[in-house]
Structure formats: structure tokens, C-alpha cells
Write a protein that holds these residues in place. Structure first.
Motif, mmCIF file in Angstrom:
data_model
loop_
_atom_site.group_PDB
_atom_site.id
_atom_site.type_symbol
_atom_site.label_atom_id
_atom_site.label_comp_id
_atom_site.label_asym_id
_atom_site.label_seq_id
_atom_site.Cartn_x
_atom_site.Cartn_y
_atom_site.Cartn_z
ATOM 1 N N GLY A 146 0.875 -1.338 -0.093
ATOM 2 C CA GLY A 146 0.036 -0.100 0.062
ATOM 3 C C GLY A 146 0.920 1.238 0.015
ATOM 4 N N LYS A 147 0.323 2.547 -0.075
ATOM 5 C CA LYS A 147 0.926 3.750 -0.105
ATOM 6 C C LYS A 147 1.496 3.685 1.101
ATOM 7 N N CYS A 148 2.604 4.713 1.417
ATOM 8 C CA CYS A 148 3.086 5.108 2.604
ATOM 9 C C CYS A 148 2.519 6.335 2.914
ATOM 10 N N THR A 149 2.685 6.726 4.265
ATOM 11 C CA THR A 149 1.834 7.881 4.871
ATOM 12 C C THR A 149 3.188 8.827 5.331
ATOM 13 N N CYS A 150 4.377 8.736 4.640
ATOM 14 C CA CYS A 150 5.361 9.667 4.977
ATOM 15 C C CYS A 150 5.131 11.032 4.154
ATOM 16 N N VAL A 151 5.330 12.042 4.655
ATOM 17 C CA VAL A 151 5.300 13.235 3.796
ATOM 18 C C VAL A 151 6.720 13.521 3.084
ATOM 19 N N ALA A 152 6.524 13.995 1.948
ATOM 20 C CA ALA A 152 7.583 14.200 1.050
ATOM 21 C C ALA A 152 8.600 15.233 1.705
ATOM 22 N N ALA A 153 9.923 14.757 1.861
ATOM 23 C CA ALA A 153 11.046 15.640 2.239
ATOM 24 C C ALA A 153 11.135 16.942 1.778
ATOM 25 N N GLU A 154 11.180 17.911 2.505
ATOM 26 C CA GLU A 154 11.567 19.394 1.749
ATOM 27 C C GLU A 154 12.750 19.264 1.108
ATOM 28 N N THR A 155 12.744 20.014 -0.023
ATOM 29 C CA THR A 155 13.882 20.215 -1.017
ATOM 30 C C THR A 155 15.015 20.854 -0.087
ATOM 31 N N ASP A 156 15.937 20.358 -0.287
ATOM 32 C CA ASP A 156 17.252 21.314 0.155
ATOM 33 C C ASP A 156 17.229 22.803 -0.347
ATOM 34 N N PRO A 157 17.502 23.718 0.405
ATOM 35 C CA PRO A 157 17.391 25.177 -0.348
ATOM 36 C C PRO A 157 18.545 25.277 -1.453
ATOM 37 N N ARG A 158 19.745 24.580 -1.294
ATOM 38 C CA ARG A 158 20.803 24.631 -2.018
ATOM 39 C C ARG A 158 20.294 23.982 -3.517
ATOM 40 N N TRP A 159 19.147 23.492 -3.775
ATOM 41 C CA TRP A 159 19.165 22.946 -5.044
ATOM 42 C C TRP A 159 17.953 24.106 -5.724
ATOM 43 N N ALA A 160 17.577 24.974 -5.039
ATOM 44 C CA ALA A 160 16.513 26.062 -5.672
ATOM 45 C C ALA A 160 17.060 26.740 -6.919
ATOM 46 N N PRO A 161 18.183 27.102 -7.085
ATOM 47 C CA PRO A 161 18.908 27.629 -8.344
ATOM 48 C C PRO A 161 18.453 26.559 -9.485
ATOM 49 N N LEU A 162 18.870 25.485 -9.273
ATOM 50 C CA LEU A 162 18.547 24.286 -10.318
ATOM 51 C C LEU A 162 17.088 24.182 -10.743
ATOM 52 N N HIS A 163 16.184 24.074 -9.745
ATOM 53 C CA HIS A 163 14.934 24.351 -9.796
ATOM 54 C C HIS A 163 14.272 25.365 -10.617
ATOM 55 N N GLY A 164 14.973 26.572 -10.498
ATOM 56 C CA GLY A 164 14.636 27.700 -11.144
ATOM 57 C C GLY A 164 14.924 27.713 -12.775
ATOM 58 N N LEU A 165 16.072 27.000 -13.011
ATOM 59 C CA LEU A 165 16.434 26.907 -14.348
ATOM 60 C C LEU A 165 15.476 25.790 -15.042
ATOM 61 N N LYS A 166 15.298 24.790 -14.405
ATOM 62 C CA LYS A 166 14.198 23.796 -14.784
ATOM 63 C C LYS A 166 12.857 24.519 -15.296
ATOM 64 N N SER A 167 12.440 25.422 -14.446
ATOM 65 C CA SER A 167 11.183 25.912 -14.651
ATOM 66 C C SER A 167 11.283 27.101 -16.025
ATOM 67 N N GLU A 168 12.329 27.612 -16.073
ATOM 68 C CA GLU A 168 12.751 28.691 -17.077
ATOM 69 C C GLU A 168 12.723 27.800 -18.250
ATOM 70 N N ASN A 169 13.560 26.619 -18.470
ATOM 71 C CA ASN A 169 13.446 25.810 -19.627
ATOM 72 C C ASN A 169 12.164 25.205 -20.136
#
Length: 175
Positions: A146-169
Motif C-alpha cells: 500500500g501507499k506510505c504515509t510519509c510526507v515528502a521531504a522538503e527540498t534542500d534550499p541549495r538546489w533552488a537555483p537548479l529548480h529555477g533553471l528547470k522552470s525557465e527551460n
């Protein structure tokens, strides 16, 4: 019996039937655990001077863990084999079906060579089922149950610039 008297081969091919016990010393370095003895059915043909062909089948069962969910399982292994014991070969030959045969031996013990052949047929990465969902990478729950009940871990703030690049692309590709 998995020992062949080489004199018998001069008269006719020899039928070989037997088992390699799960606790036999030939399995010590195998890297897996047998659930049962390995059954051998084969025919040996040739002579001590020309070489001996041994052809047949191996069947047994290996204890393992699913590579995705780590559930214990038993994997059946049934394979055909063909090996040649050559009086002209050395132990350094790289052919996996060729074994050296000492010219002064009267008996040929097949256990070690057939254990080696069986080990080559054991799957390296067994799974309990093709559609195994594995384990949750965050909490380790078995996703097959079955599905787990854990909450997805927060993204490490050091990866934020890469997520911004992905959104721009993605935005640029949409234009």
C-alpha cells in the motif's frame, strides 16, 4: 554419483545422475545460499586421452531477497549445460566451458565444475514479481503493501537555483 571412472568411458557413454548437497564445500564461495540440493542429470562421453564431454541439466533453488522490496524469496534455476574436460587444456584457459583434465587421474569429480556452472545461471538481481513497487525512498515502507504515509521531504534550499533553471527551460520550450 557425480564421480566418473574414466575407464568406463572407453566402453560407452556414462549416464550421470546425482545431487550436489546444499551444504557441500563447493558452495562456500558461491555468494548465495541454496534452498535445496542441486540435481544433476547428464551424459559423459569421450576418453581420458581425447577429452570428456559432459552435457546435461542442472536444477535447484536459491534463497534470495527481492532487489526492489527486500522480501525473501526462492528462485528456481533450471539450465542446460555443456562442458569439456580437455587433457591438453591448462587451468588458465579463459573458456568458461573448458576444464583441464589431468592425464594421470582415474576418476573425474564433476561437483566443482558443475557448481561453477550453476552459479553462472543464478540471477544476480532477482525480483519477487515484475511489477514490484519496491520501498519508499523516504520511510522505507513496502509499496507493494500500500501507499506510505510519509510526507515528502522538503527540498534542500541549495538546489533552488537548479529548480529555477528547470522552470525557465519548460517556459521557453512552451513558447
Amino acid at each position: 554419483m557425480l564421480v566418473i571412472e574414466l575407464r568406463r568411458l572407453d566402453r560407452a557413454p556414462v549416464e550421470v545422475q546425482g545431487e550436489i548437497a546444499a551444504d557441500d564445500a563447493v558452495w562456500e564461495a558461491a555468494g548465495f545460499e541454496l534452498a535445496e540440493a542441486v540435481a544433476v542429470q547428464a551424459t559423459a562421453d569421450g576418453s581420458a586421452s581425447r577429452g570428456v564431454w559432459v552435457r546435461g541439466s542442472l536444477s535447484g533453488c536459491v534463497k534470495a531477497q527481492c532487489r526492489r522490496c527486500l522480501a525473501p524469496l526462492e528462485v528456481g534455476v533450471v539450465e542446460e549445460f555443456s562442458v569439456f574436460f580437455d587433457p591438453k587444456a591448462s587451468d588458465r584457459d579463459e573458456d568458461l566451458t573448458l576444464y583441464a583434465l589431468d592425464s594421470d587421474v582415474e576418476e573425474l569429480d564433476l561437483r566443482a565444475s558443475l557448481a561453477e556452472r550453476f552459479a553462472l545461471f543464478v540471477p544476480a538481481f532477482p525480483v519477487c514479481q515484475e511489477v514490484c513497487s519496491g520501498l519508499c525512498p523516504h520511510c522505507g515502507a513496502n509499496l507493494n503493501e500500500g501507499k506510505c504515509t510519509c510526507v515528502a521531504a522538503e527540498t534542500d534550499p541549495r538546489w533552488a537555483p537548479l529548480h529555477g533553471l528547470k522552470s525557465e527551460n519548460l517556459t521557453e520550450q512552451g513558447d
